[in-house]
Every structure is written in structure tokens, then in C-alpha cells.
Design a protein around this motif. Structure first.
Motif, PDB file in Angstrom:
ATOM      1  N   ALA A  81       0.842  -1.191   0.000  1.00  0.00           N
ATOM      2  CA  ALA A  81       0.000   0.000   0.000  1.00  0.00           C
ATOM      3  C   ALA A  81       0.881   1.248   0.000  1.00  0.00           C
ATOM      4  O   ALA A  81       2.035   1.222   0.433  1.00  0.00           O
ATOM      5  CB  ALA A  81      -0.903   0.007   1.231  1.00  0.00           C
ATOM      6  N   GLU A  82       0.319   2.336  -0.497  1.00  0.00           N
ATOM      7  CA  GLU A  82       0.974   3.640  -0.405  1.00  0.00           C
ATOM      8  C   GLU A  82       0.423   4.325   0.831  1.00  0.00           C
ATOM      9  O   GLU A  82      -0.748   4.705   0.871  1.00  0.00           O
ATOM     10  CB  GLU A  82       0.689   4.488  -1.645  1.00  0.00           C
ATOM     11  CG  GLU A  82       1.352   5.852  -1.616  1.00  0.00           C
ATOM     12  CD  GLU A  82       1.008   6.701  -2.831  1.00  0.00           C
ATOM     13  OE1 GLU A  82       1.179   7.936  -2.760  1.00  0.00           O
ATOM     14  OE2 GLU A  82       0.546   6.139  -3.850  1.00  0.00           O
ATOM     15  N   VAL A  83       1.256   4.470   1.852  1.00  0.00           N
ATOM     16  CA  VAL A  83       0.787   4.901   3.168  1.00  0.00           C
ATOM     17  C   VAL A  83       1.198   6.340   3.449  1.00  0.00           C
ATOM     18  O   VAL A  83       2.385   6.689   3.383  1.00  0.00           O
ATOM     19  CB  VAL A  83       1.335   3.992   4.280  1.00  0.00           C
ATOM     20  CG1 VAL A  83       0.884   4.490   5.650  1.00  0.00           C
ATOM     21  CG2 VAL A  83       0.872   2.554   4.069  1.00  0.00           C
ATOM     22  N   THR A  84       0.203   7.159   3.788  1.00  0.00           N
ATOM     23  CA  THR A  84       0.443   8.496   4.323  1.00  0.00           C
ATOM     24  C   THR A  84       0.096   8.457   5.797  1.00  0.00           C
ATOM     25  O   THR A  84      -0.977   7.973   6.178  1.00  0.00           O
ATOM     26  CB  THR A  84      -0.424   9.549   3.607  1.00  0.00           C
ATOM     27  OG1 THR A  84      -0.072   9.590   2.225  1.00  0.00           O
ATOM     28  CG2 THR A  84      -0.227  10.926   4.226  1.00  0.00           C
ATOM     29  N   ASP A 132      10.594   5.470   9.300  1.00  0.00           N
ATOM     30  CA  ASP A 132      11.323   4.243   9.593  1.00  0.00           C
ATOM     31  C   ASP A 132      10.387   3.032   9.636  1.00  0.00           C
ATOM     32  O   ASP A 132      10.792   1.909   9.313  1.00  0.00           O
ATOM     33  CB  ASP A 132      12.061   4.355  10.928  1.00  0.00           C
ATOM     34  CG  ASP A 132      13.238   5.316  10.868  1.00  0.00           C
ATOM     35  OD1 ASP A 132      13.683   5.653   9.753  1.00  0.00           O
ATOM     36  OD2 ASP A 132      13.712   5.731  11.954  1.00  0.00           O
ATOM     37  N   MET A 133       9.147   3.248  10.038  1.00  0.00           N
ATOM     38  CA  MET A 133       8.158   2.167  10.055  1.00  0.00           C
ATOM     39  C   MET A 133       7.681   1.800   8.652  1.00  0.00           C
ATOM     40  O   MET A 133       7.053   0.762   8.461  1.00  0.00           O
ATOM     41  CB  MET A 133       6.964   2.550  10.928  1.00  0.00           C
ATOM     42  CG  MET A 133       7.270   2.662  12.419  1.00  0.00           C
ATOM     43  SD  MET A 133       7.847   1.116  13.183  1.00  0.00           S
ATOM     44  CE  MET A 133       9.620   1.420  13.273  1.00  0.00           C
ATOM     45  N   GLY A 134       7.966   2.688   7.671  1.00  0.00           N
ATOM     46  CA  GLY A 134       7.626   2.372   6.294  1.00  0.00           C
ATOM     47  C   GLY A 134       6.670   3.325   5.615  1.00  0.00           C
ATOM     48  O   GLY A 134       6.278   3.084   4.461  1.00  0.00           O
ATOM     49  N   ALA A 135       6.247   4.388   6.304  1.00  0.00           N
ATOM     50  CA  ALA A 135       5.299   5.326   5.693  1.00  0.00           C
ATOM     51  C   ALA A 135       5.890   5.936   4.431  1.00  0.00           C
ATOM     52  O   ALA A 135       7.045   6.383   4.419  1.00  0.00           O
ATOM     53  CB  ALA A 135       4.930   6.422   6.686  1.00  0.00           C
ATOM     54  N   SER A 136       5.096   5.952   3.362  1.00  0.00           N
ATOM     55  CA  SER A 136       5.536   6.536   2.095  1.00  0.00           C
ATOM     56  C   SER A 136       5.601   8.056   2.191  1.00  0.00           C
ATOM     57  O   SER A 136       6.481   8.696   1.604  1.00  0.00           O
ATOM     58  CB  SER A 136       4.574   6.133   0.973  1.00  0.00           C
ATOM     59  OG  SER A 136       4.296   4.751   0.995  1.00  0.00           O
ATOM     60  N   HIS A 137       4.647   8.635   2.926  1.00  0.00           N
ATOM     61  CA  HIS A 137       4.575  10.087   3.115  1.00  0.00           C
ATOM     62  C   HIS A 137       4.178  10.339   4.568  1.00  0.00           C
ATOM     63  O   HIS A 137       3.396   9.586   5.147  1.00  0.00           O
ATOM     64  CB  HIS A 137       3.526  10.721   2.190  1.00  0.00           C
ATOM     65  CG  HIS A 137       3.557  10.206   0.783  1.00  0.00           C
ATOM     66  ND1 HIS A 137       4.514  10.594  -0.133  1.00  0.00           N
ATOM     67  CD2 HIS A 137       2.757   9.310   0.156  1.00  0.00           C
ATOM     68  CE1 HIS A 137       4.281   9.963  -1.277  1.00  0.00           C
ATOM     69  NE2 HIS A 137       3.230   9.187  -1.129  1.00  0.00           N
ATOM     70  N   THR A 138       4.709  11.395   5.161  1.00  0.00           N
ATOM     71  CA  THR A 138       4.332  11.754   6.530  1.00  0.00           C
ATOM     72  C   THR A 138       3.909  13.211   6.579  1.00  0.00           C
ATOM     73  O   THR A 138       4.385  14.045   5.798  1.00  0.00           O
ATOM     74  CB  THR A 138       5.484  11.519   7.520  1.00  0.00           C
ATOM     75  OG1 THR A 138       6.600  12.339   7.170  1.00  0.00           O
ATOM     76  CG2 THR A 138       5.898  10.049   7.533  1.00  0.00           C
TER      77      THR A 138
END
Length: 313
Positions: free
Chosen positions: A169-172, A185-191
Motif C-alpha cells: 500500500a501507499e501509506v500516508t 522508519d516504520m515504512g510510511a511513504s509520506h508523513t
């Protein structure tokens, strides 16, 4: 043994450590020596009478729904768990009692502890792990979707980010300014730093939203959803269930209330994610059980760290 409990609904001042007899397991019960117990917002929501319709109304009320520890004794009907085994587990909201020196549970309520996790990390996993798994794998199919995790640095959020990313998934993820790197670091694509950017005014849309921070209303969330998108609401209640039911009859944008079951099967799924797929559990802070007043004062007051908080007897 020491056991954290309270005799009336209310604030932190209602809680106290009681000295009670250590119970004896019967039937298929296990007596587990608790090495760590996870803290969750549901702890104080139950104590503050938010779930009076479902919490059992048994007094005194105990504290804590998740734990890790060592099996100290077993009932005569237990055949699948050995004394001395390291386990992690969950007890339902009518029972509770993980914040104690020992807890009496059914053998079906525990699972072998993942060897790669410490006792503190394992104790922090069951509740939020099951919620994240249910959200990403059962309520929606996260594969290839654009997902917003509101509150990505918390106990639920940091696990949901990882599970969603396992499914490409693409995670924001939203969080405070000093937790941006942690979410990445947990893998979020955007924060997104919620202190600087109002996600509801961003113009972005998502295929699914997990409100891990419990700060988005349905009216706010629906403006962020794409057509046929799903809002995953972690706050059960009469109003939210009615809103969900009525909306879902007439709208392609879905408002789903997460109802989570933490049983042996779910614990095994979490065990597998940790041992075979690299799921990480971050414990941001731990307190001694004797220091429960400071723990709840700080965490309820908004001073929660990234990841989970645990109490250690």
C-alpha cells in the motif's frame, strides 16, 4: 500478589494496588506470572465509563487487557502448554487483570511468545496488533491502495503502517513533528506533521483511512475518501454504529466500525508476522507497576511516546 483495580468509575485517583491471594488454575486455565502488561487508551475509557453498556459492571474492576509472561501453573485439563513456557496473550474487556503480578487465563487466550521479541515488546502487541491486522487485512484489502493512517506514530498506527506496507500500500501517516522520522522508519511513504498541516484541508483523497488517533469525525473523513473509499473507525459506540449503519445504506463511501476479536488464531497471525515477516513492535516507554499513577497521568495527559507504553511488575 499485587493487582491494579478500582471500585468506581472515574479518574486516576480511583485506582489502587490491592494485595490479593494468588489464584489457583482449574480446568483449562493457566496461571501466568506477568512480566509486562501493555497500556491502551481503552484502559481509561472503560474506567471513565465510556463503555458502560459492554464492560460487564463487575466490581472491583481490574486493569489491563494484554500481557506477556511465564506460565507458573496449569489446570488439570491443559495439555498444550507447559509450565515455564513464555507466552503472550489478551483478556476480554469484561475480565481484564493483566496489570498484576499474576493473571489467570484460559489456555486459548495465550500463544507462545515470539522469540525475537522481549517480554515488554510482546506485551505491547496483542490489542493494537489485532486491530491493525483486522483493519488492513480483513476490513479492507490494503494491496496497492492509498491509505491514510491518522496517528501513525502511536501503538496502533506504527503497526498498521508496517502491515499496510507489507501489502504494497501507499501509506500516508500523520503525527507530531518529532515523530516524522519514526513513521518513515516504520515504512510510511509520506508523513504529515499535524501541527503544521491540516490533513482535512490538504485536498488529498485516499482509498481507506484508519483513524488510529481517534480524532477524525466521519464528516471530516468522508471529504478525504475517494469514491468507494472506507473510513475505519476505532471508536465503538451507539452514535457511531447508527451513523455507520445509516450512511452505508445510501453512500458509496463506507464508514466501518472496527470490532476486533483477539483469540488464539489472531495471536498466531501476529506471531507469524513478527517471526516470519519482520513486524517490529516499538516500546517507547515503560513504567514499574508501582508507578502506575505517574504512568497514567502522563499518558492520559497526552505525553505518550512513539509506539507503546508498558507496565512492568
Amino acid at each position: 500478589m499485587k493487582q491494579l483495580r478500582y471500585d468506581n468509575y472515574g479518574g486516576i485517583e480511583q485506582m489502587y494496588l490491592a494485595e490479593v491471594a494468588t489464584p489457583e488454575p482449574t480446568g483449562q486455565e493457566l496461571l501466568v506470572e506477568v512480566r509486562a502488561a501493555g497500556m491502551n487508551p481503552v484502559d481509561w475509557k472503560i474506567r471513565n465509563a465510556h463503555f458502560k453498556l459492554a464492560d460487564g459492571h463487575q466490581w472491583p474492576r481490574l486493569m489491563g487487557c494484554e500481557f506477556a509472561g511465564v506460565v507458573a501453573a496449569a489446570g488439570p485439563e491443559v495439555t498444550d502448554v507447559r509450565i515455564g513456557s513464555e507466552v503472550f496473550g489478551w483478556v476480554n474487556f469484561k475480565k481484564l487483570g493483566a496489570m498484576a503480578d499474576f493473571i489467570l487465563v484460559e489456555s486459548s487466550e495465550v500463544h507462545e511468545k515470539p522469540a525475537s521479541l522481549s517480554m515488554q515488546e510482546a506485551a505491547a502487541l496483542p490489542m493494537v496488533g489485532a486491530t491493525a491486522y483486522t483493519a488492513m487485512r480483513e476490513e479492507i484489502d490494503a494491496r496497492g491502495k492509498r491509505i491514510l493512517i491518522n496517528g501513525g506514530s502511536g501503538g496502533l498506527g506504527h503497526l498498521a503502517i508496517q502491515i499496510a506496507r507489507m501489502d504494497n500500500a501507499e501509506v500516508t501517516a500523520t503525527g507530531s513533528g518529532h515523530h516524522q522520522t519514526f513513521m518513515q522508519d516504520m515504512g510510511a511513504s509520506h508523513t504529515i506533521d499535524y501541527g503544521e498541516t491540516d490533513i482535512t484541508q490538504s485536498g488529498q483523497t485516499f482509498d481507506a483511512i484508519l483513524d488510529a488517533a481517534d480524532t477524525l469525525s466521519w464528516s471530516q473523513a468522508r471529504t478525504l475518501l475517494s469514491d468507494h473509499g472506507t473510513f475505519l473507525d476505532i471508536q465503538p459506540g451507539v452514535r457511531s454504529f447508527v451513523s455507520s449503519f445509516v450512511n452505508n445504506l445510501v453512500s458509496d463511501k463506507k464508514h466501518d466500525i472496527l470490532v476486533v476479536s483477539v483469540n488464539h488464531t489472531m495471536l498466531h497471525r501476529l506471531y507469524d508476522l513478527v517471526e516470519n515477516h519482520g513486524l517490529k513492535v516499538h516500546v517507547g516507554r515503560e513504567y514499574a507497576l508501582m508507578d502506575y499513577k505517574r504512568a497514567y497521568t502522563e499518558v492520559e495527559g497526552g505525553e505518550a511516546p512513539a509506539g507503546k507504553v508498558v507496565l512492568v511488575p
